[in-house]
Design a protein around this motif. Structure first.
Motif, PDB file in Angstrom:
ATOM      1  N   VAL A 210      -0.176  10.924  15.477  1.00 22.06           N
ATOM      2  CA  VAL A 210      -0.414  12.383  14.741  1.00 22.06           C
ATOM      3  C   VAL A 210      -0.093  12.130  13.090  1.00 22.06           C
ATOM      4  O   VAL A 210      -0.738  12.710  13.043  1.00 22.06           O
ATOM      5  N   ALA A 211       0.718  10.903  12.513  1.00 18.19           N
ATOM      6  CA  ALA A 211       1.249  11.704  11.440  1.00 18.19           C
ATOM      7  C   ALA A 211      -0.123  10.411  10.840  1.00 18.19           C
ATOM      8  O   ALA A 211       0.259  10.737  10.082  1.00 18.19           O
ATOM      9  N   ASP A 212      -0.700   9.738  11.065  1.00 17.77           N
ATOM     10  CA  ASP A 212      -1.954   9.312  10.521  1.00 17.77           C
ATOM     11  C   ASP A 212      -3.117   9.718  10.726  1.00 17.77           C
ATOM     12  O   ASP A 212      -3.558  10.088   9.442  1.00 17.77           O
ATOM     13  N   GLU A 221       4.253   6.422   6.390  1.00 20.11           N
ATOM     14  CA  GLU A 221       5.371   5.003   5.848  1.00 20.11           C
ATOM     15  C   GLU A 221       6.377   5.270   6.691  1.00 20.11           C
ATOM     16  O   GLU A 221       7.404   4.037   7.375  1.00 20.11           O
ATOM     17  N   MET A 222       7.386   6.399   7.562  1.00 20.98           N
ATOM     18  CA  MET A 222       8.292   6.708   7.755  1.00 20.98           C
ATOM     19  C   MET A 222       8.068   6.045   8.781  1.00 20.98           C
ATOM     20  O   MET A 222       9.059   6.089   9.052  1.00 20.98           O
ATOM     21  N   TRP A 223       7.229   7.037   9.586  1.00 23.37           N
ATOM     22  CA  TRP A 223       7.169   6.838  11.196  1.00 23.37           C
ATOM     23  C   TRP A 223       7.106   5.014  10.943  1.00 23.37           C
ATOM     24  O   TRP A 223       7.494   4.202  12.244  1.00 23.37           O
ATOM     25  N   GLY A 224       6.206   4.489  10.570  1.00 23.23           N
ATOM     26  CA  GLY A 224       5.859   3.157  10.018  1.00 23.23           C
ATOM     27  C   GLY A 224       7.944   2.358  10.336  1.00 23.23           C
ATOM     28  O   GLY A 224       7.139   1.398  11.161  1.00 23.23           O
ATOM     29  N   ILE A 225       8.121   2.742   9.531  1.00 24.22           N
ATOM     30  CA  ILE A 225       9.388   2.383   9.323  1.00 24.22           C
ATOM     31  C   ILE A 225      10.556   2.567  11.281  1.00 24.22           C
ATOM     32  O   ILE A 225      11.154   1.438  11.337  1.00 24.22           O
ATOM     33  N   ILE A 226      10.115   3.662  11.685  1.00 27.29           N
ATOM     34  CA  ILE A 226      10.767   3.841  12.542  1.00 27.29           C
ATOM     35  C   ILE A 226      10.312   3.131  13.452  1.00 27.29           C
ATOM     36  O   ILE A 226      11.218   2.449  14.521  1.00 27.29           O
ATOM     37  N   GLN A 457      13.441  10.882  -5.063  1.00 24.19           N
ATOM     38  CA  GLN A 457      12.539   9.810  -4.051  1.00 24.19           C
ATOM     39  C   GLN A 457      13.204  10.018  -3.003  1.00 24.19           C
ATOM     40  O   GLN A 457      14.193   9.053  -1.812  1.00 24.19           O
ATOM     41  N   PRO A 458      12.813  10.848  -1.917  1.00 24.84           N
ATOM     42  CA  PRO A 458      13.295  11.072  -0.624  1.00 24.84           C
ATOM     43  C   PRO A 458      13.242   9.749   0.336  1.00 24.84           C
ATOM     44  O   PRO A 458      13.633   9.206   1.330  1.00 24.84           O
ATOM     45  N   LEU A 459      11.826   9.062  -0.098  1.00 28.54           N
ATOM     46  CA  LEU A 459      11.084   7.764   0.611  1.00 28.54           C
ATOM     47  C   LEU A 459      11.925   6.855   1.089  1.00 28.54           C
ATOM     48  O   LEU A 459      12.614   5.603   1.316  1.00 28.54           O
ATOM     49  N   VAL A 460      11.955   6.710  -0.361  1.00 29.04           N
ATOM     50  CA  VAL A 460      13.592   5.104  -0.809  1.00 29.04           C
ATOM     51  C   VAL A 460      14.418   5.848   0.013  1.00 29.04           C
ATOM     52  O   VAL A 460      15.104   4.804   0.701  1.00 29.04           O
ATOM     53  N   TYR A 461      15.203   6.326   0.056  1.00 31.21           N
ATOM     54  CA  TYR A 461      17.148   6.479   0.434  1.00 31.21           C
ATOM     55  C   TYR A 461      16.513   6.606   1.590  1.00 31.21           C
ATOM     56  O   TYR A 461      17.317   5.932   2.162  1.00 31.21           O
ATOM     57  N   PHE A 462      15.404   7.343   2.005  1.00 30.58           N
ATOM     58  CA  PHE A 462      15.113   7.153   3.847  1.00 30.58           C
ATOM     59  C   PHE A 462      14.684   6.084   4.642  1.00 30.58           C
ATOM     60  O   PHE A 462      15.637   5.068   5.405  1.00 30.58           O
ATOM     61  N   GLN A 463      14.555   5.527   3.637  1.00 30.89           N
ATOM     62  CA  GLN A 463      14.286   3.994   3.963  1.00 30.89           C
ATOM     63  C   GLN A 463      14.920   2.702   4.042  1.00 30.89           C
ATOM     64  O   GLN A 463      15.681   2.498   4.949  1.00 30.89           O
ATOM     65  N   LEU A 464      16.157   3.013   3.175  1.00 28.42           N
ATOM     66  CA  LEU A 464      17.329   2.148   3.416  1.00 28.42           C
ATOM     67  C   LEU A 464      18.418   2.426   4.291  1.00 28.42           C
ATOM     68  O   LEU A 464      19.089   1.554   4.913  1.00 28.42           O
TER      69      LEU A 464
END
Length: 819
Positions: A210-212, A221-226, A457-464
């Motif tokens: 769905v996110a795609d 990218e967030m869903w790819g990490i999950i 940069q929320p993506l960076v912190y979420f990714q870490l």
């Protein structure tokens, strides 16, 4: 003195007397000149003693017509004693004083009790209001809390139900946007499969698809990490998720999956750089990691000085940058190919790579570990080539404090470096190593949101956070950003379905919290609170979608041990008040119930009838009895249905019949219930009360229509008040067995009955209307009416019921007027 002088003086005195007497505007002066002079001197002495202020006050008040000396005399006569003086002891034989004291004591005690009661009520209301405001503030603070919380706070998880909901309120347009609706469709399909008992699909996969479709690269990218971090983890489903994630096996899998994600991501990045500069990269047409790294190094080192780089070049590129980027892309075979092209002198390094390739995921042998540590401390630590230093640190887990800023310049590079230094299987106690919890604590607590400028940069912190297995703080952080809240909620749901999300011990916990029994720095995320905060915005306009999200709370309990799904559905029903849509509608004539939205969730642990009963109980507490009847009917509690009907009938029985009124609606409901449940057994008390109240409805209908004969017949069939002296004793005994609902209507019944008798009496006394009746017959009829009136009045005085004061006076007055 001459005569002329006396004459002129006499003339002047007479003229003065004439002027004084002849002026009607001035008062007559009765003082002599000496008295006037004496009064003037006295006035002057008083002014000099008391000052001019008193004189000015006299003049001011005198100009307004106020006599100040008279007011002073009145004030002196006032008594300063208190209104309520202490009562003095009196003799026992002084009956009059004793009664007066008792009366004053009663008044004083009543005033004191009322004063204390009023003060206590005000104090209770004040504290209740303050507690309510503080609870609301606590909820706002706890929802944004990210620090430690070792004690749980008892906060309400469900939204407060408004008491001012309009019954005619219509559900408006949907509050869900395109993204929320897309997620909601997947939630509905997933729940449908779960309720059918089929194998559960992965919500992470569903939501990722769905996110795609959102065309948002960061969300993708967030869903790819999950998806990468939750794939095939060795989790035990019946154990606490945080406890499972703290085991070495799961930590090893998390580290491996995070490294693979970062390596694949960097490989993709290198491909994009090379593809954009094919001519300068000179990659060639050979596939594989080595040609890709060779082309990337050509671009990266283009225009840069190679000063300080060691051990020469291979294929025209510096050796150690080639090896580093091969390792950064996760290809040990390519790194081995590079070092072999460098020629002799690197046999120990080749042995290390060969062992890592042969035993992936396992630490080096003690022999090789000792050799590489020794070589690093002796030759590599102070080497001028930063790429050589970082390669030795990665392969040998050396010098974990060095962050290699010359090479690892991005957050991804830093995280990959730290993950590469982690040893989940430490075989050498004297070797300093980085632990997984240590890395988690560094990112979450030592650096935190401020260091990484998380909101910029929320993506960076979420990714870490996510790539270090800290799903709970990552999702909580994302939920505080309105743009990403919808994604955070569904990430939490998906991970919870995979038993990867750590939840608190109670649903009253803050959104993010710390349990003192958990290892540092693990956090717990309150999924129930997160879902309720998300659903609150659209639960009224989209109850069907709200129910689907509440279904994820079916395995949780609230503070009272109740199923949280059932509690949330009850609150939703009270908020939107669309009971027919939620619970279905019962046909008033046949009793057949249509299917409601919550019927699809009915199971062994979700009882839709129990939910309806809970809603009905709350409606009764709020005084919404008419809605409570429908809910009790839906729940199958026929006894409570008739009980509430009796309560409502007692409130409206004495009113006149008006179209659309509550009385008309309740009368119609009771008629339908009587038809449907004619053979349903009920307790005798409820059955008797319901029957009498329905007969009283007929009585008051006839009374308001002035059909007095029909009204008396209906009242006689009730057998609750006497219409003759012989019935009085029996009716008093019957009254003691009547329910409170009937007793409440008794004053209106007695007044209506007496009014009917009084009107009949007046009609009998009208000679023109009763000319056909003989005098003897008329007297007997009048006497019969007087006897009935006396029976009613006597009955009103003998029953153990406190009626309004004017009821007795009106009954007595009408009885007197009939004599």
């Amino acid at each position: 003195m001459s005569d002329a002088d006396f004459s002129s003086l006499l003339h002047a005195a007479e003229q003065l007397a004439t002027d004084v007497e002849g002026n009607e505007e001035l008062p007559r002066v009765e003082r002599s000149l000496g008295q006037v002079l004496e009064a003037s001197q006295e006035l002057y002495s008083r002014v000099t003693q008391t000052g001019a202020h008193d004189i000015q006050a006299h003049l001011l008040l005198g100009s307004k017509g106020i006599d100040l000396p008279q007011i002073s005399q009145k004030l002196e006569t006032l008594s300063a004693r208190r209104t309520f003086e202490p009562l003095h002891p009196i003799a026992d034989s002084d009956i009059e004083s004793f009664l007066r004291n008792e009366r004053e004591n009663a008044i004083l005690s009543l005033i004191d009790d009322v004063n204390k009661s009023s003060l206590q009520t005000i104090e209770d209301h004040k504290w209740e209001h303050m507690v309510s405001e503080w609870n609301q503030e606590k909820i706002k603070l706890m929802n944004a809390l990210i620090g430690t919380s070792q004690n749980w706070l008892d906060l309400k998880s469900a939204p407060e139900v408004s008491m001012m909901v309009d019954a005619s309120k219509k559900v408006g347009p949907s509050m869900l946007d395109n993204q929320e609706m897309a997620y909601a469709k997947q939630v509905h399909q997933h729940n449908k499969i779960v309720m059918q008992g089929a194998k559960r699909p992965s919500l992470v996969q569903k939501f990722s698809i769905v996110a795609d479709e959102f065309n948002d690269q960061k969300v993708k990218e967030m869903w790819g990490i999950i998806k990468a971090m939750s794939n095939n983890l060795p989790i035990v489903h019946n154990d606490d998720p945080l406890k499972c994630r703290s085991t070495p096996a799961v930590q090893k899998a998390l580290v491996s999956q995070a490294r693979n994600y970062l390596q694949q991501g960097y490989k993709t990045y290198m491909k994009s750089i090379v593809m954009d500069n094919l001519q300068n990269a000179q990659r060639g047409g050979i596939p594989g990691t080595y040609p890709l790294v060779r082309g990337f190094v050509s671009l990266r080192m283009q225009g840069q000085s190679l000063f300080g780089l060691m051990d020469g070049q291979i294929d025209g590129r510096p050796l150690w940058p080639m090896i580093y980027y091969c390792l950064r892309s996760g290809d040990l075979e390519a790194a081995l190919h590079c070092i072999r092209q460098a020629g002799p002198g690197f046999e120990d390094f080749i042995d290390i790579l060969e062992e890592l390739i042969k035993n992936p995921g396992h630490p080096l042998s003690n022999k090789l570990q000792t050799a590489i540590n020794f070589q690093y401390r002796r030759n590599i630590r102070n080497a001028t080539d930063p790429y050589k230093r970082i390669v030795y640190c990665i392969l040998g887990c050396c010098d974990i404090t060095d962050e290699h800023p010359d090479v690892a310049k991005t957050a991804d590079d830093y995280l990959w470096l730290k993950l590469s230094l982690i040893k989940t299987e430490n075989t050498s106690n004297d070797t300093e190593c980085l632990t997984y919890p240590g890395l988690q604590k560094t990112i979450l607590e030592e650096y935190g949101e401020t260091h990484y400028r998380a909101y910029e940069q929320p993506l960076v912190y979420f990714q870490l956070l996510s790539l270090t297995g800290q799903f709970e703080p990552a999702i909580e952080f994302l939920s505080r950003i309105p743009k990403y809240q919808v994604h955070a909620v569904h990430m939490a749901i998906a991970l919870n379905e995979l038993y990867l999300l750590g939840g608190p011990r109670t649903v009253q916990a803050p959104l993010i919290s710390v349990d003192i029994e958990d290892p540092v720095p693990l956090r717990r995320l309150n999924l129930a609170r997160l879902i309720l905060l998300y659903v609150r915005r659209f639960e009224v306009t989209d109850p069907a979608e709200a129910l689907q999200y509440f279904y994820f709370l079916r395995n949780m309990k609230d503070a009272n041990g109740k199923n949280l799904f059932m509690v949330c559905v009850s609150d939703l029903a009270l908020e939107c008040r669309d009971y027919d849509a939620l619970f279905g509608r019962i046909d008033p004539m046949t009793g057949i119930k249509t299917r409601g939205l919550i019927d699809q969730f009915n199971s062994s642990f979700i009882d839709c009838k129990l939910i309806a009963a809970n809603v009905a109980d709350e409606l009764v507490k709020k005084g919404l009895f008419e809605d409570a009847i429908n809910m009790y009917d839906t729940s199958g509690n026929t006894e409570k249905v008739f009980e509430i009907c009796c309560t409502l009938l007692s409130q409206v029985a004495s009113e006149s019949k008006r179209p659309g009124s509550l009385r008309e609606r309740i009368t119609q409901i009771c008629h339908n219930l009587r038809e449907r449940h004619v053979n349903t057994p009920l307790p005798n008390q409820i059955q008797q009360t319901f029957t009498i109240l329905n007969d009283l409805i007929i009585f008051f209908d006839q009374y308001h229509a002035k059909n007095y004969m029909g009204a008396l017949e209906a009242l006689s069939s009730c057998k609750i008040i006497p219409l003759s002296s012989e019935e009085e004793h029996e009716r008093v005994a019957t009254f003691k067995r009547l329910s409170g609902e009937i007793c409440k209507v008794m004053p209106d019944i007695l007044l209506a009955a007496m009014t009917i008798l009084f009107n009949k009496y007046q009609n009998l006394r009208g000679q023109d209307q009763m000319a056909h009746m003989t005098a003897e017959g008329k007297d007997k009829q009048v006497e019969f009416l007087r006897e009935q009136a006396e029976a009613i009045t006597s009955f009103a005085g003998n029953i153990p019921f406190r009626m309004p004061g004017d009821t007795y006076s009106q009954l007595t007055q009408m009885q007197i007027l009939m004599h």
